[in-house]
Design a protein around this motif. Structure first.
Motif, PDB file in Angstrom:
ATOM      1  N   UNK A  17       0.961  -1.110   0.041  1.00 36.11           N
ATOM      2  CA  UNK A  17       0.269   0.268  -0.292  1.00 36.11           C
ATOM      3  C   UNK A  17       0.758   1.258   0.278  1.00 36.11           C
TER       4      UNK A  17
ATOM      5  N   UNK B 218       2.187   1.832  -3.411  1.00 35.47           N
ATOM      6  CA  UNK B 218       1.141   2.026  -4.291  1.00 35.47           C
ATOM      7  C   UNK B 218       0.652   3.466  -4.049  1.00 35.47           C
ATOM      8  N   UNK B 219       0.795   4.328  -2.698  1.00 37.84           N
ATOM      9  CA  UNK B 219       0.963   5.876  -2.500  1.00 37.84           C
ATOM     10  C   UNK B 219       1.470   6.367  -3.740  1.00 37.84           C
TER      11      UNK B 219
ATOM     12  N   UNK C 205       1.817   6.809  -7.000  1.00 38.48           N
ATOM     13  CA  UNK C 205       0.864   7.574  -7.199  1.00 38.48           C
ATOM     14  C   UNK C 205       1.235   9.087  -7.289  1.00 38.48           C
ATOM     15  N   UNK C 206       1.969   9.060  -6.379  1.00 40.40           N
ATOM     16  CA  UNK C 206       2.494  10.572  -5.966  1.00 40.40           C
ATOM     17  C   UNK C 206       3.567  10.872  -6.914  1.00 40.40           C
TER      18      UNK C 206
ATOM     19  N   UNK D 203       3.684   9.990 -10.048  1.00 37.99           N
ATOM     20  CA  UNK D 203       3.584   9.205 -11.409  1.00 37.99           C
ATOM     21  C   UNK D 203       2.734  11.206 -11.613  1.00 37.99           C
ATOM     22  N   UNK D 204       1.218  11.454 -10.493  1.00 40.39           N
ATOM     23  CA  UNK D 204       1.166  12.627  -9.822  1.00 40.39           C
ATOM     24  C   UNK D 204       2.401  13.500 -11.283  1.00 40.39           C
TER      25      UNK D 204
ATOM     26  N   UNK E  12       3.202  13.977 -13.865  1.00 41.70           N
ATOM     27  CA  UNK E  12       2.302  14.334 -15.547  1.00 41.70           C
ATOM     28  C   UNK E  12       2.463  15.929 -15.037  1.00 41.70           C
ATOM     29  N   UNK E  13       1.841  16.481 -13.999  1.00 36.17           N
ATOM     30  CA  UNK E  13       1.659  17.865 -13.328  1.00 36.17           C
ATOM     31  C   UNK E  13       2.848  18.462 -14.237  1.00 36.17           C
TER      32      UNK E  13
ATOM     33  N   UNK F  51       3.412  18.105 -18.401  1.00 35.36           N
ATOM     34  CA  UNK F  51       2.126  19.293 -18.563  1.00 35.36           C
ATOM     35  C   UNK F  51       2.341  20.587 -18.780  1.00 35.36           C
ATOM     36  N   UNK F  52       3.586  21.087 -17.498  1.00 33.76           N
ATOM     37  CA  UNK F  52       4.083  22.344 -17.728  1.00 33.76           C
ATOM     38  C   UNK F  52       4.753  22.369 -18.980  1.00 33.76           C
TER      39      UNK F  52
END
Lengths: 624, 115
Positions: B90, B93-94, B97-98, B100-101, B104-105, B108-109
């Motif tokens: 777990x 996973x968290x 996830x963090x 990846x977020x 991605x951010x 994107x910028x």
């Protein structure tokens, strides 16, 4: 709280509530706090509609109107909707997974008091006459131009309240991961627990950006930094990005728990298991993920360019897919069910068409070229009220009626509940449906008045009448709550008669240790399975009756939050008043002293004796 | 108070435990030396750049340093914070996830917002 009933004075009761770490009581506190701010935000909404009732109205000035819309949005999102949902999560989720409390009861209490003091801090601005007036999004170009301390109240108040929410989210995650009863695998968790889990994960990832953004704003306004000032090399657009990287997940944090409540309602009152449980779980998680990938659709007209707009447009529309999966699964859950149209079920049935309408206008707004036309018109106002009121507020009101017996041990009057529903439902559509057209006809949002002769007059009158009907609905509900509490007719474990999950197999309200014996979970809808196999108690225990370890209450969370509250005033008046700096230091020292007290003093909790539990079990259902 | 159970390990279990502990210790020492080695390399690369040694350009050193940093973080998490052991699914996973977020951010910028 002892397991033996006893009379106590007012002071002792107050002390009990101020120091409680019991998740059920904290849930009730969240409900009371959130309910209070919901009324405050509602009064602000009524003033907005009264001001817009006629053209060229001067009930409030332009400046005060800006303050009212800002406080209406901020209060409703941060101080009403979220706390009430967190209240339900607190009160119900541990019961659904068969736990005796959340993982960190102290942090739970701290989270509540930080929310409470943050909310009070924000609303005290009314007494200073310097109220936030840059909109609930507080875009930096507006926030920097705002005079007085209004936006400072916003930045500091939300910082304190947001910290509380973050604590709550982490707490729920740890609780769900570690404290499920034996046999409760992830794919046996009730859907409200699942949505709590995903919403908490989103809180975990979305609130840090808000914290950072608010710190930048605080330093920009109060400590002379220049993050957003373009004349000093800053960039006002950064705030918009940071805010929406938080803000879009935030609206899913609001809607997912409501989805969970509706899923529970549909299964209970259709008397069927949830259709497509695993698809529902998958859709929930997917919505959670996608929620972080679409923030720039709030900024199409900022000028990011066609590439960014196209990509964010597509990402936004993708969210309609998991949401559609959910809608169809709910419909198929009802289909062929043995339906009981109770008050919660009425809200749930009304939610589906209402939310679909909000979702469809969402896809329309997600289409970048159309968004250029609709941006900053009443169409946007109509859209987000359809999803937030039609989804979250319907969910909250449905949850209030559904879980009232579990939280308070009395049943809200069904007839009055239905009266509330019809007034609110009609009032809501009357208010906001016409606003789509107002948007098409060109009425911009956030204007304090409008000229005569633009064809907006009658639409605005209709809208204001609708708002009045909603207010009547809520008034009936408040009356219902008061009457029910005075009559105080106690109900049994499962007053709805068709409860399928663990919370319906224990007393209403549950004893302070929830489960005398931790239950063994044998499948999805475990209580239903047990009852079908002839076990009328609904629970197969997983352990013998034994001593139960419980946490002690604590006054430290209250004091710690009070310290932050005091420090907030110090930060705000630091440069203007001679006492400002001192108050800032005193507040922070106070906070750190409270933290130190928590760290240095060992508090190992206490044990509920086996004999007391056996005594409770003997007078089953006899809790007063 | 709940009952206290005293659990006695069998010799086989005891041996297994010892073998595992030894293996884990060996892994930690190996990784520790590797990390020190990577740190020395990083420092010497920067020193070499500052002394204008030919071949040590900015464009070689910065990506290499980034790579070494990523490896160090990985080693730290998996060997010294025990993420390679059981029961860390777990948190992994968290964390991912963090990551990846965040990735991605930033992506994107860099690619579509501020290109």
């Amino acid at each position: 709280m002892s397991s033996v009933a006893q009379k106590r004075g007012f002071g002792a009761t107050l002390w009990d509530w101020l120091t409680t770490v019991d998740h059920k009581k904290i849930g009730i506190l969240y409900l009371l706090g959130g309910g209070f701010f919901f009324i405050v935000g509602g009064i602000e909404a009524m003033i907005i509609r009264l001001q817009l009732l006629t053209p060229n109205n001067d009930l409030v000035s332009a400046g005060i109107f800006n303050q009212i819309i800002t406080m209406h949005g901020t209060t409703m999102i941060f101080l009403a909707a979220m706390p009430i949902l967190i209240g339900f999560m607190n009160a119900i989720m541990p019961l659904q997974i068969g736990a005796r409390d959340v993982a960190f009861p102290f942090l739970n209490s701290l989270g509540f008091w930080m929310f409470f003091f943050g909310g009070v801090f924000l609303n005290i601005s009314w007494f200073f006459g310097q109220v936030p007036d840059a909109g609930w999004t507080s875009y930096a170009s507006l926030a920097m131009a705002s005079e007085g301390h209004g936006v400072d109240f916003y930045a500091i108040g939300l910082q304190i309240a947001g910290g509380g929410t973050l604590l709550g989210g982490i707490n729920f995650l740890v609780t769900i991961i570690n404290m499920r009863a034996p046999g409760m695998t992830y794919m046996r968790m009730p859907l409200f627990t699942w949505t709590t889990f995903v919403a908490s994960a989103m809180i975990l990832f979305a609130f840090p950006p808000l914290t950072v953004g608010l710190f930048l704003l605080t330093f920009e306004r109060m400590f002379g930094a220049n993050f957003f000032d373009p004349t000093m090399g800053g960039n006002t657009i950064i705030w918009e990005h940071i805010f929406w990287i938080f803000g879009h997940p935030e609206v899913y944090i609001l809607i997912l728990p409501a989805f969970g409540i509706f899923s529970e309602i549909f299964t209970i009152f259709s008397r069927k298991r949830l259709f497509g449980y695993s698809a529902m779980v998958f859709a929930t998680v997917l919505i959670g993920f996608l929620g972080f990938m679409v923030w720039a659709h709030h900024m199409f007209t900022v000028g990011l360019g066609p590439t960014a707009n196209a990509i964010f447009s597509v990402a936004t529309m993708a969210i309609a897919i998991p949401t559609g999966v959910k809608i169809f699964n709910w419909l198929l859950t009802i289909w062929g069910g043995s339906i009981k149209v109770t008050t919660p079920m009425l809200w749930a049935l009304a939610f589906i068409p209402t939310f679909v309408m909000g979702g469809v206008t969402g896809v329309m707004l997600g289409t970048a070229p159309l968004d250029y036309q609709l941006h900053d018109t009443y169409f946007v106002v109509a859209h987000f009220h359809y999803v937030i009121v039609g989804g979250t507020v319907f969910g909250i009101l449905a949850g209030t009626h559904l879980y009232w017996p579990k939280m308070f041990g009395t049943m809200l009057n069904e007839t009055l509940g239905k009266v509330t529903f019809w007034f609110f439902f009609f009032g809501f559509h009357l208010t906001f449906l016409i606003q789509h057209w107002l948007g098409f006809w060109g009425m911009p949002r956030r204007v304090f008045t409008y000229m005569d002769g633009q064809g907006w007059n009658s639409a605005n009158v209709i809208s204001s009448v609708g708002a009045l009907l909603m207010a009547i609905g809520i008034t009936v509900m408040v009356y219902n709550i008061i009457v029910t509490s005075i009559k105080n007719v106690r109900v049994a474990n499962d007053p709805w008669g068709d409860g399928r999950t663990l919370e319906w197999a224990i007393e209403s309200p549950p004893l302070f240790y929830n489960f005398a014996q931790t239950p063994l979970v044998r499948g999805l809808d475990t209580v239903y399975i047990e009852k079908m196999e002839g076990n009328l108690s609904g629970i197969t225990p997983a352990e013998p009756v034994q001593d139960i370890h419980m946490p002690n209450g604590s006054f430290i969370p209250f004091m710690l939050s009070l310290g932050l509250f005091i420090a907030g005033f110090g930060a705000m008046f630091r440069t203007e008043e001679p006492w400002g700096m001192a108050v800032l230091v005193i507040g922070l020292v106070w906070t750190f002293a409270a933290m130190a007290m928590r760290s240095l003093k060992d508090d190992l909790g206490y044990y509920v004796k086996k004999e007391d539990i056996l005594k409770d079990m003997k007078r089953k259902g006899g809790q007063k | 108070m709940s009952d206290v159970h005293v659990y006695k390990k069998s010799p086989a279990e005891f041996n297994l435990g010892q073998r595992r502990a030894r293996k884990s210790m060996r892994g930690q020492i190996m990784m520790f030396s590797l990390m020190i080695f990577l740190t020395i390399m990083s420092f010497s690369m920067v020193m070499a750049y500052q002394a204008d040694v030919i071949g040590f350009s900015k464009y070689l050193i910065i990506p290499t340093l980034m790579l070494f940093a990523a490896v160090q973080v990985g080693l730290q998490l998996y060997y010294f914070m025990h993420m390679n052991e059981k029961g860390h699914g777990i948190p992994q996973m968290f964390m991912y996830t963090g990551v990846i977020f965040a990735f991605v951010v930033v992506l994107t910028f860099l690619t579509i917002v501020w290109w």
